[in-house]
Write an enzyme that holds these catalytic residues in place. Structure first.
Site, PDB file in Angstrom:
ATOM      1  N   ARG A 140       0.858  -1.213  -0.027  1.00  0.00           N
ATOM      2  CA  ARG A 140      -0.076  -0.076  -0.066  1.00  0.00           C
ATOM      3  C   ARG A 140       0.826   1.136  -0.027  1.00  0.00           C
ATOM      4  NH1 ARG A 140      -5.082  -2.021   0.813  1.00  0.00           N
ATOM      5  NH2 ARG A 140      -5.137  -3.791   1.955  1.00  0.00           N
ATOM      6  N   ASP A 141       0.339   2.064  -0.877  1.00  0.00           N
ATOM      7  CA  ASP A 141       1.371   3.655  -0.708  1.00  0.00           C
ATOM      8  C   ASP A 141       1.066   4.303   0.335  1.00  0.00           C
ATOM      9  OD1 ASP A 141       1.948   5.605  -3.243  1.00  0.00           O
ATOM     10  OD2 ASP A 141       1.526   6.423  -1.598  1.00  0.00           O
ATOM     11  N   ASN A 192       4.388   6.568 -13.603  1.00  0.00           N
ATOM     12  CA  ASN A 192       5.210   7.960 -13.768  1.00  0.00           C
ATOM     13  C   ASN A 192       6.649   7.693 -14.024  1.00  0.00           C
ATOM     14  OD1 ASN A 192       2.706   9.255 -12.913  1.00  0.00           O
ATOM     15  ND2 ASN A 192       3.383   9.016 -10.694  1.00  0.00           N
ATOM     16  N   VAL A 207       9.908   8.535  -6.857  1.00  0.00           N
ATOM     17  CA  VAL A 207      10.958   7.316  -6.246  1.00  0.00           C
ATOM     18  C   VAL A 207      11.387   6.529  -7.593  1.00  0.00           C
ATOM     19  CG1 VAL A 207      10.982   5.179  -5.097  1.00  0.00           C
ATOM     20  CG2 VAL A 207       9.507   6.985  -4.153  1.00  0.00           C
ATOM     21  N   HIS A 264       7.835   1.417 -10.646  1.00  0.00           N
ATOM     22  CA  HIS A 264       6.574   1.047  -9.882  1.00  0.00           C
ATOM     23  C   HIS A 264       5.397   1.437 -10.891  1.00  0.00           C
ATOM     24  CE1 HIS A 264       7.954   4.805  -8.528  1.00  0.00           C
ATOM     25  NE2 HIS A 264       6.294   5.277  -8.230  1.00  0.00           N
ATOM     26  N   HIS A 309       1.463   2.170 -10.071  1.00  0.00           N
ATOM     27  CA  HIS A 309       0.261   2.807  -9.059  1.00  0.00           C
ATOM     28  C   HIS A 309      -1.034   1.956  -9.596  1.00  0.00           C
ATOM     29  CE1 HIS A 309       2.376   6.325  -7.379  1.00  0.00           C
ATOM     30  NE2 HIS A 309       2.867   6.254  -8.455  1.00  0.00           N
TER      31      HIS A 309
HETATM   32  P1  5GP Z   1       6.047   8.170  -7.997  1.00  0.00           P
HETATM   33  O1  5GP Z   1       5.519   9.775  -7.527  1.00  0.00           O
HETATM   34  O2  5GP Z   1       7.528   8.059  -7.923  1.00  0.00           O
HETATM   35  O3  5GP Z   1       5.146   7.817  -9.196  1.00  0.00           O
HETATM   36  O4  5GP Z   1       5.317   7.355  -6.542  1.00  0.00           O
HETATM   37  C1  5GP Z   1       6.159   7.309  -5.724  1.00  0.00           C
HETATM   38  C2  5GP Z   1       4.914   6.735  -4.530  1.00  0.00           C
HETATM   39  O5  5GP Z   1       5.679   6.102  -3.310  1.00  0.00           O
HETATM   40  C3  5GP Z   1       4.089   7.937  -3.948  1.00  0.00           C
HETATM   41  O6  5GP Z   1       2.805   7.780  -4.105  1.00  0.00           O
HETATM   42  C4  5GP Z   1       4.573   8.008  -2.263  1.00  0.00           C
HETATM   43  O7  5GP Z   1       3.222   8.116  -1.790  1.00  0.00           O
HETATM   44  C5  5GP Z   1       4.942   6.534  -2.310  1.00  0.00           C
HETATM   45  N1  5GP Z   1       5.904   6.435  -1.173  1.00  0.00           N
HETATM   46  C6  5GP Z   1       7.104   7.111  -1.000  1.00  0.00           C
HETATM   47  N2  5GP Z   1       7.548   6.767   0.114  1.00  0.00           N
HETATM   48  C7  5GP Z   1       7.124   5.550   0.461  1.00  0.00           C
HETATM   49  C8  5GP Z   1       7.373   4.653   1.650  1.00  0.00           C
HETATM   50  O8  5GP Z   1       8.216   4.670   2.280  1.00  0.00           O
HETATM   51  N3  5GP Z   1       6.509   3.681   1.822  1.00  0.00           N
HETATM   52  C9  5GP Z   1       5.374   3.458   0.945  1.00  0.00           C
HETATM   53  N4  5GP Z   1       4.404   2.450   1.163  1.00  0.00           N
HETATM   54  N5  5GP Z   1       5.041   4.475  -0.100  1.00  0.00           N
HETATM   55  C10 5GP Z   1       5.874   5.232  -0.111  1.00  0.00           C
END
Ligand code: 5GP
Length: 114
Positions: free
Chosen positions: A29-30, A87, A96, A100, A102
């Site tokens: 989970r996010d 993304n 990150v 990944h 979503h």
């Molecule tokens: P991005 O913006 O890179 O597509 O998505 C990264 C996602 O990772 C974001 O939705 C953010 O909330 C999630 N995220 C960042 N740090 C952590 C973490 O430590 N644990 C979890 N479960 N999600 C995280």
């Protein structure tokens, strides 16, 4: 050894609410959910961004999407619908740098996304 948050989650160095695991894929989970259901699907073999995927990763990319669709079916919202998002880099909003997918569900999504 990679130092992203997600590689630490794979190595169980930091906690995560893991909802699915196979030999190739981990899903959790996010931390900052953008919908009632917000799960991240990552490959266990690390890729920083979609740009780093090549032909040899085609099966792995498919496995990520299929794992998301299976999860949606199992959780009972597949027919109602959901959104999958990857993304990539700055303009894509990637924060990150560990590839990944979503999976967002549980509310009506808007288009175009912001
Ligand atoms: P991005 O913006 O890179 O597509 O998505 C990264 C996602 O990772 C974001 O939705 C953010 O909330 C999630 N995220 C960042 N740090 C952590 C973490 O430590 N644990 C979890 N479960 N999600 C995280």
């Amino acid at each position: 050894m990679s130092d992203t948050i997600f590689s630490k989650i794979i190595r169980r160095e930091i906690p995560a609410d893991i909802v699915y695991e196979s030999d190739e894929v981990l899903a959790f989970r996010d931390l900052n959910p953008q919908a009632p259901v917000h799960v991240l699907f990552i490959p266990k073999r690390e890729l920083a961004t979609l740009n780093d995927a090549g032909q040899t990763d085609a099966l792995l990319l498919g496995q990520l999407l299929l794992a998301a669709a299976d999860y949606a079916r199992r959780e009972g919202f597949a027919e109602q619908g959901y959104r999958t998002v990857v993304n990539c880099n700055e303009d894509g909003g990637q924060t990150v740098f560990y590839l990944h997918v979503h999976l967002l569900a549980g509310r009506r999504m808007h288009w175009p996304p912001g």
